[in-house]
Design a protein around this motif. Structure first.
Motif, PDB file in Angstrom:
ATOM      1  N   ASN A   1       0.851  -1.196   0.000  1.00 14.31           N
ATOM      2  CA  ASN A   1       0.000   0.000   0.000  1.00 14.31           C
ATOM      3  C   ASN A   1       0.882   1.240   0.000  1.00 14.31           C
ATOM      4  O   ASN A   1       1.723   1.419   0.880  1.00 14.31           O
ATOM      5  CB  ASN A   1      -0.910   0.016   1.229  1.00 14.31           C
ATOM      6  CG  ASN A   1      -2.019  -1.018   1.107  1.00 14.31           C
ATOM      7  OD1 ASN A   1      -2.316  -1.493   0.002  1.00 14.31           O
ATOM      8  ND2 ASN A   1      -2.616  -1.376   2.237  1.00 14.31           N
ATOM      9  N   ALA A   2       0.685   2.109  -1.002  1.00 16.89           N
ATOM     10  CA  ALA A   2       1.555   3.274  -1.164  1.00 16.89           C
ATOM     11  C   ALA A   2       1.348   4.263  -0.020  1.00 16.89           C
ATOM     12  O   ALA A   2       0.213   4.648   0.259  1.00 16.89           O
ATOM     13  CB  ALA A   2       1.263   3.941  -2.499  1.00 16.89           C
ATOM     14  N   PRO A   3       2.442   4.658   0.650  1.00 16.08           N
ATOM     15  CA  PRO A   3       2.298   5.584   1.786  1.00 16.08           C
ATOM     16  C   PRO A   3       2.063   7.035   1.342  1.00 16.08           C
ATOM     17  O   PRO A   3       1.720   7.878   2.146  1.00 16.08           O
ATOM     18  CB  PRO A   3       3.644   5.461   2.519  1.00 16.08           C
ATOM     19  CG  PRO A   3       4.615   5.074   1.456  1.00 16.08           C
ATOM     20  CD  PRO A   3       3.837   4.243   0.458  1.00 16.08           C
ATOM     21  N   CYS A   4       2.229   7.318   0.039  1.00 23.59           N
ATOM     22  CA  CYS A   4       2.167   8.712  -0.421  1.00 23.59           C
ATOM     23  C   CYS A   4       0.748   9.244  -0.536  1.00 23.59           C
ATOM     24  O   CYS A   4       0.526  10.450  -0.533  1.00 23.59           O
ATOM     25  CB  CYS A   4       2.891   8.870  -1.755  1.00 23.59           C
ATOM     26  SG  CYS A   4       2.709   7.444  -2.835  1.00 23.59           S
ATOM     27  N   CYS A   5      -0.239   8.356  -0.692  1.00 18.75           N
ATOM     28  CA  CYS A   5      -1.579   8.850  -1.010  1.00 18.75           C
ATOM     29  C   CYS A   5      -2.669   8.053  -0.317  1.00 18.75           C
ATOM     30  O   CYS A   5      -3.832   8.116  -0.718  1.00 18.75           O
ATOM     31  CB  CYS A   5      -1.788   8.821  -2.517  1.00 18.75           C
ATOM     32  SG  CYS A   5      -1.408   7.224  -3.235  1.00 18.75           S
ATOM     33  N   GLY A   6      -2.324   7.289   0.709  1.00 17.17           N
ATOM     34  CA  GLY A   6      -3.351   6.545   1.436  1.00 17.17           C
ATOM     35  C   GLY A   6      -3.940   5.401   0.624  1.00 17.17           C
ATOM     36  O   GLY A   6      -5.049   4.951   0.905  1.00 17.17           O
TER      37      GLY A   6
ATOM     38  N   HIS B   1       7.955   3.846  -7.002  1.00 18.02           N
ATOM     39  CA  HIS B   1       6.981   4.390  -7.944  1.00 18.02           C
ATOM     40  C   HIS B   1       5.589   4.088  -7.421  1.00 18.02           C
ATOM     41  O   HIS B   1       5.273   2.937  -7.134  1.00 18.02           O
ATOM     42  CB  HIS B   1       7.188   3.740  -9.328  1.00 18.02           C
ATOM     43  CG  HIS B   1       6.408   4.408 -10.408  1.00 18.02           C
ATOM     44  ND1 HIS B   1       6.764   4.373 -11.723  1.00 18.02           N
ATOM     45  CD2 HIS B   1       5.282   5.159 -10.353  1.00 18.02           C
ATOM     46  CE1 HIS B   1       5.888   5.057 -12.454  1.00 18.02           C
ATOM     47  NE2 HIS B   1       4.981   5.539 -11.641  1.00 18.02           N
ATOM     48  N   CYS B   2       4.767   5.119  -7.272  1.00 20.56           N
ATOM     49  CA  CYS B   2       3.382   4.890  -6.889  1.00 20.56           C
ATOM     50  C   CYS B   2       2.543   4.843  -8.158  1.00 20.56           C
ATOM     51  O   CYS B   2       2.510   5.811  -8.912  1.00 20.56           O
ATOM     52  CB  CYS B   2       2.883   5.990  -5.958  1.00 20.56           C
ATOM     53  SG  CYS B   2       1.128   5.810  -5.614  1.00 20.56           S
ATOM     54  N   PHE B   3       1.885   3.703  -8.368  1.00 19.59           N
ATOM     55  CA  PHE B   3       1.082   3.552  -9.580  1.00 19.59           C
ATOM     56  C   PHE B   3      -0.327   4.100  -9.370  1.00 19.59           C
ATOM     57  O   PHE B   3      -1.183   3.998 -10.218  1.00 19.59           O
ATOM     58  CB  PHE B   3       1.063   2.084 -10.017  1.00 19.59           C
ATOM     59  CG  PHE B   3       2.435   1.610 -10.411  1.00 19.59           C
ATOM     60  CD1 PHE B   3       2.908   1.824 -11.708  1.00 19.59           C
ATOM     61  CD2 PHE B   3       3.288   1.017  -9.485  1.00 19.59           C
ATOM     62  CE1 PHE B   3       4.181   1.424 -12.076  1.00 19.59           C
ATOM     63  CE2 PHE B   3       4.570   0.607  -9.849  1.00 19.59           C
ATOM     64  CZ  PHE B   3       5.020   0.817 -11.144  1.00 19.59           C
ATOM     65  N   ASN B   4      -0.536   4.696  -8.202  1.00 22.91           N
ATOM     66  CA  ASN B   4      -1.816   5.349  -7.933  1.00 22.91           C
ATOM     67  C   ASN B   4      -1.712   6.853  -8.172  1.00 22.91           C
ATOM     68  O   ASN B   4      -2.389   7.408  -9.016  1.00 22.91           O
ATOM     69  CB  ASN B   4      -2.241   5.049  -6.493  1.00 22.91           C
ATOM     70  CG  ASN B   4      -3.629   5.548  -6.203  1.00 22.91           C
ATOM     71  OD1 ASN B   4      -4.518   5.445  -7.040  1.00 22.91           O
ATOM     72  ND2 ASN B   4      -3.821   6.117  -5.019  1.00 22.91           N
ATOM     73  N   CYS B   5      -0.765   7.543  -7.416  1.00 28.60           N
ATOM     74  CA  CYS B   5      -0.685   9.004  -7.570  1.00 28.60           C
ATOM     75  C   CYS B   5       0.526   9.429  -8.401  1.00 28.60           C
ATOM     76  O   CYS B   5       0.763  10.616  -8.581  1.00 28.60           O
ATOM     77  CB  CYS B   5      -0.657   9.684  -6.203  1.00 28.60           C
ATOM     78  SG  CYS B   5       0.895   9.483  -5.311  1.00 28.60           S
ATOM     79  N   GLN B   6       1.301   8.461  -8.891  1.00 31.67           N
ATOM     80  CA  GLN B   6       2.448   8.730  -9.778  1.00 31.67           C
ATOM     81  C   GLN B   6       3.643   9.369  -9.069  1.00 31.67           C
ATOM     82  O   GLN B   6       4.552   9.865  -9.720  1.00 31.67           O
ATOM     83  CB  GLN B   6       2.051   9.600 -10.985  1.00 31.67           C
ATOM     84  CG  GLN B   6       0.900   9.050 -11.818  1.00 31.67           C
ATOM     85  CD  GLN B   6       1.149   7.628 -12.310  1.00 31.67           C
ATOM     86  OE1 GLN B   6       2.277   7.267 -12.625  1.00 31.67           O
ATOM     87  NE2 GLN B   6       0.115   6.807 -12.326  1.00 31.67           N
TER      88      GLN B   6
HETATM   89 ZN   LIG Z   1       0.739   7.485  -4.124  1.00 30.37          ZN
END
Ligand SMILES: [Zn+2]
Length: 333
Positions: free
Chosen positions: A27-32, A51-56
């Motif tokens: 789970n990406a810590p950058c965007c919840g 690399h966050c594939f959710n918020c880039q």
């Molecule tokens: Zn993210």
């Protein structure tokens, strides 16, 4: 495996999967994110990428490079303690011979500097006044004492302020800059409306009043913009609105929580953004009408009340700081 990739691996969320191509996903810590869209990979030669594939959001590091602001942000999102991050930054700089110059540029050194000619401390001048009598004393010297007491609410003997009768300096209070007990610069503040308001001899990366931060047992250090703000509450001053890498480095060496109190002016929001990137706390207290900085506040409320407000409004969460800043800077003109 390097200390840096090793530490990052240790702090990645425990719940993670490895893909056949070598990515660790969690789970990406950058965007919840809750759908395991954060990816971390260790490449050849100890290089690492996130690399966050959710918020880039992306961050990477490779040996020979310093830790970027984005990597620093990732480390903070992973809850890596500040002192560990600091250690990793230095490690990154140490790893490559060619980056030695960068280490030197982050760790500042300061040479001794002379004060303006014939400058003597207000303590010495007060003895001189007693001997000569007030009627034989320069009005400008008396103004220096009055300026500190009346305009700044600062005891003229609480810090080694200086004054000189030298032309061009007579209408100024001189504030020496100390580092490890040595004078490494100074600023001379006009006691009337002369311009410039400050005449300064300042070396890059200097933090004002750092020497005194280990004298009190506060677990935090308050960082303001100007020297009078700092002296009002025995904190430090950046001597400007910009936070230099070396200033961040010097302050981190104290191993205390760093709390920025920005000036309530147009440059304040930029300073706040920088503080967030460096992982500092920021305090934007509810000040009385018209208060622009810490010294203004102390003149109205006294140092103890101001310290209390700063401490109780201190916020370390970047998102909450940004929300507060939006509101706090709203009414500046
Ligand atoms: Zn993210």
């Amino acid at each position: 495996m390097s200390l840096i990739s090793d530490t990052l691996l240790q702090f990645l969320p425990a719940k993670r999967k490895q893909t056949p191509s070598g990515w660790l996903s969690f789970n990406a810590p950058c965007c919840g994110d809750k759908r395991s869209r954060g990816g971390f990979i260790q490449n050849a030669g100890d290089a690492v990428s996130y690399h966050c594939f959710n918020c880039q959001f992306k961050a990477s590091w490779q040996p020979g490079r310093p830790i970027s602001q984005k990597m620093n942000k990732l480390m903070r999102l992973l809850n890596i303690p500040d002192d560990v991050i600091n250690q990793l930054r230095l490690e990154a700089l140490r790893l490559n011979e060619t980056s030695l110059g960068e280490v030197r540029s982050v760790i500042p050194t300061f040479d001794e500097r002379a004060l303006p000619m014939n400058a003597k401390s207000l303590e010495e001048w007060s003895t001189w006044i007693e001997m000569q009598g007030w009627e034989n004393t320069d009005q400008e010297l008396i103004n220096a004492f009055c300026y500190l007491r009346n305009n700044r609410s600062i005891d003229p003997y609480s810090y080694p302020f200086y004054w000189t009768s030298k032309i061009g300096f007579k209408n100024r209070v001189i504030i020496p800059f100390y580092k490890d007990g040595v004078i490494v610069g100074w600023t001379a503040r006009a006691t009337n409306d002369a311009t410039p308001r400050y005449l300064s001899e300042q070396q890059p990366g200097y933090v004002f009043n750092l020497d005194r931060q280990n004298l009190h047992d506060r677990a935090f250090v308050i960082v303001c913009e100007g020297p009078f703000d700092a002296l009002s509450i025995d904190g430090c001053a950046l001597l400007g609105a910009e936070i230099k890498d070396s200033q961040n480095w010097l302050l981190k060496q104290l191993n205390k929580e760093i709390i920025l109190v920005p000036d309530k002016d147009h440059e304040g929001p930029k300073t706040v953004e920088q503080a967030i990137e460096f992982g500092w706390s920021v305090s934007m207290p509810e000040w009385p009408e018209g208060v622009k900085d810490v010294n203004d506040a102390v003149r109205l409320l006294g140092p103890l009340a101001v310290l209390h407000r700063i401490k109780s409004s201190a916020e370390s969460n970047g998102l909450k700081i940004q929300l507060r800043a939006k509101q706090w800077f709203k009414d500046i003109k």
